[in-house]
Design a protein around this motif. Structure first.
Motif, PDB file in Angstrom:
ATOM      1  N   ASP A  28      -6.159   3.341  -5.251  1.00 22.95           N
ATOM      2  CA  ASP A  28      -7.063   3.957  -4.276  1.00 22.95           C
ATOM      3  C   ASP A  28      -8.340   3.164  -4.062  1.00 22.95           C
ATOM      4  O   ASP A  28      -9.140   3.506  -3.186  1.00 22.95           O
ATOM      5  N   SER A  29      -8.538   2.107  -4.824  1.00 25.57           N
ATOM      6  CA  SER A  29      -9.717   1.264  -4.648  1.00 25.57           C
ATOM      7  C   SER A  29      -9.439   0.189  -3.603  1.00 25.57           C
ATOM      8  O   SER A  29      -8.529  -0.632  -3.769  1.00 25.57           O
ATOM      9  N   ILE A  30     -10.226   0.187  -2.526  1.00 26.24           N
ATOM     10  CA  ILE A  30     -10.050  -0.827  -1.482  1.00 26.24           C
ATOM     11  C   ILE A  30     -10.320  -2.220  -2.039  1.00 26.24           C
ATOM     12  O   ILE A  30      -9.645  -3.192  -1.678  1.00 26.24           O
ATOM     13  N   TYR A  31     -11.278  -2.312  -2.943  1.00 25.49           N
ATOM     14  CA  TYR A  31     -11.595  -3.606  -3.560  1.00 25.49           C
ATOM     15  C   TYR A  31     -10.396  -4.142  -4.337  1.00 25.49           C
ATOM     16  O   TYR A  31     -10.030  -5.325  -4.205  1.00 25.49           O
ATOM     17  N   GLU A  91      -2.656   3.786  -1.013  1.00 26.59           N
ATOM     18  CA  GLU A  91      -3.771   4.323  -1.801  1.00 26.59           C
ATOM     19  C   GLU A  91      -3.405   5.423  -2.782  1.00 26.59           C
ATOM     20  O   GLU A  91      -4.286   5.887  -3.527  1.00 26.59           O
ATOM     21  N   ASN A  92      -2.152   5.852  -2.822  1.00 24.23           N
ATOM     22  CA  ASN A  92      -1.793   6.876  -3.815  1.00 24.23           C
ATOM     23  C   ASN A  92      -0.295   6.843  -4.100  1.00 24.23           C
ATOM     24  O   ASN A  92       0.478   6.121  -3.449  1.00 24.23           O
ATOM     25  N   VAL A 121       6.439  -3.083  -8.602  1.00 24.11           N
ATOM     26  CA  VAL A 121       5.559  -1.983  -8.208  1.00 24.11           C
ATOM     27  C   VAL A 121       4.382  -1.950  -9.177  1.00 24.11           C
ATOM     28  O   VAL A 121       4.572  -1.824 -10.396  1.00 24.11           O
ATOM     29  N   ILE A 122       3.180  -2.081  -8.630  1.00 19.57           N
ATOM     30  CA  ILE A 122       1.958  -2.044  -9.434  1.00 19.57           C
ATOM     31  C   ILE A 122       1.233  -0.743  -9.105  1.00 19.57           C
ATOM     32  O   ILE A 122       0.985  -0.448  -7.936  1.00 19.57           O
ATOM     33  N   MET A 123       0.904   0.038 -10.146  1.00 17.06           N
ATOM     34  CA  MET A 123       0.304   1.352  -9.897  1.00 17.06           C
ATOM     35  C   MET A 123      -0.925   1.566 -10.763  1.00 17.06           C
ATOM     36  O   MET A 123      -0.958   1.201 -11.941  1.00 17.06           O
ATOM     37  N   ASP A 124      -1.931   2.131 -10.142  1.00 18.42           N
ATOM     38  CA  ASP A 124      -3.129   2.535 -10.874  1.00 18.42           C
ATOM     39  C   ASP A 124      -2.852   3.868 -11.551  1.00 18.42           C
ATOM     40  O   ASP A 124      -1.941   4.603 -11.160  1.00 18.42           O
ATOM     41  N   ASN A 125      -3.638   4.198 -12.560  1.00 24.59           N
ATOM     42  CA  ASN A 125      -3.435   5.466 -13.255  1.00 24.59           C
ATOM     43  C   ASN A 125      -4.041   6.621 -12.478  1.00 24.59           C
ATOM     44  O   ASN A 125      -3.355   7.588 -12.135  1.00 24.59           O
ATOM     45  N   GLN A 126      -5.320   6.517 -12.178  1.00 24.69           N
ATOM     46  CA  GLN A 126      -6.028   7.617 -11.529  1.00 24.69           C
ATOM     47  C   GLN A 126      -6.063   7.412 -10.016  1.00 24.69           C
ATOM     48  O   GLN A 126      -6.793   6.552  -9.510  1.00 24.69           O
ATOM     49  N   MET A 127      -5.254   8.214  -9.299  1.00 22.27           N
ATOM     50  CA  MET A 127      -5.211   8.172  -7.839  1.00 22.27           C
ATOM     51  C   MET A 127      -5.133   9.602  -7.307  1.00 22.27           C
ATOM     52  O   MET A 127      -4.565  10.480  -7.965  1.00 22.27           O
ATOM     53  N   GLY A 154      -0.933  10.405  -9.486  1.00 21.99           N
ATOM     54  CA  GLY A 154      -1.399   9.279 -10.290  1.00 21.99           C
ATOM     55  C   GLY A 154      -0.261   8.397 -10.759  1.00 21.99           C
ATOM     56  O   GLY A 154       0.923   8.621 -10.464  1.00 21.99           O
ATOM     57  N   GLY A 155      -0.628   7.392 -11.529  1.00 23.64           N
ATOM     58  CA  GLY A 155       0.342   6.408 -11.974  1.00 23.64           C
ATOM     59  C   GLY A 155       1.387   6.944 -12.942  1.00 23.64           C
ATOM     60  O   GLY A 155       2.555   6.546 -12.873  1.00 23.64           O
TER      61      GLY A 155
END
Length: 210
Positions: free
Chosen positions: A88-91, A112-113, A134-140, A144-145
């Motif tokens: 969810d981070s654009i950066y 983003e999620n 597939v790369i996933m962030d934890n907190q979205m 979430g991831g």
């Protein structure tokens, strides 16, 4: 008589001299017997034209010189990877997209999620060749991831897809164990540098070798 002869000779010499020397006209043109001066210049060795015999000239070969980074991709994975990123981070989205495309991976999709990630992953009409990573962030937001990884693992079937989890400073140390238990192949911690791409390429090669 001698004086007259001498005067005639002098007149003839003067006439001859007048016609033997080229004289420019007022309008800047030259008389027929006048030759313009040609300035001779030496060609510098550095200015010599490149010939077709020079195999090192990229213009003649018609190919863009490949960067060492692209060669390393071919060496490690033998093909560009198809990568799906959920963060969810654009950066982080822009950074990962830039890092992977610079490495030669031409298909990098960012969402983003977790829910949008699932939609992209299982859209065979939009992505008939599927994804390799597939790369996933934890907190979205939304999903979430951890939840996403469980869903993907249950529905991957026989697809060989590398699942990568990204954990941040606010995540617990136990998150890595939870992710690995749910079938995530590798968990990387933020912040990360350009070496993340190399790590993922190496992990993908290991996955194919199993």
């Amino acid at each position: 008589n001698n004086n007259n002869n001498n005067d005639n000779d002098n007149d003839n010499d003067n006439k001859t001299n007048c016609h033997s020397e080229p004289i420019s006209r007022i309008d800047g043109t030259l008389k027929p017997n006048e030759q313009p001066a040609v300035e001779k210049t030496k060609r510098s060795p550095s200015m010599a034209p490149t010939t077709a015999a020079d195999p090192e000239s990229p213009k003649l070969s018609g190919r863009r010189a490949s960067s060492p980074a692209v060669f390393s991709v071919v060496k490690k994975t033998e093909k560009p990877l198809r990568i799906l990123i959920a963060d969810d981070s654009i950066y982080i989205q822009k950074m990962l997209h830039k890092l992977f495309t610079r490495r030669g991976h031409d298909k990098v999709i960012v969402v983003e999620n977790g829910r949008k990630c699932m939609k992209e992953f299982f859209d065979d009409a939009l992505h008939p060749e599927g994804f390799d990573v597939v790369i996933m962030d934890n907190q979205m937001p939304g999903m979430g991831g951890v939840e996403l990884s469980k869903f993907l693992r249950r529905h991957l079937e026989d697809r060989q897809v590398l699942l990568v989890g990204l954990s941040g400073d606010g995540d617990s140390e136990e998150l890595k164990d939870v992710w690995i238990k749910d079938g995530v192949h590798v968990v990387l911690r933020k912040p990360f540098g350009s070496s993340l791409t190399i790590t993922i390429e190496e992990e993908y090669v290991k996955l194919l070798a199993k």
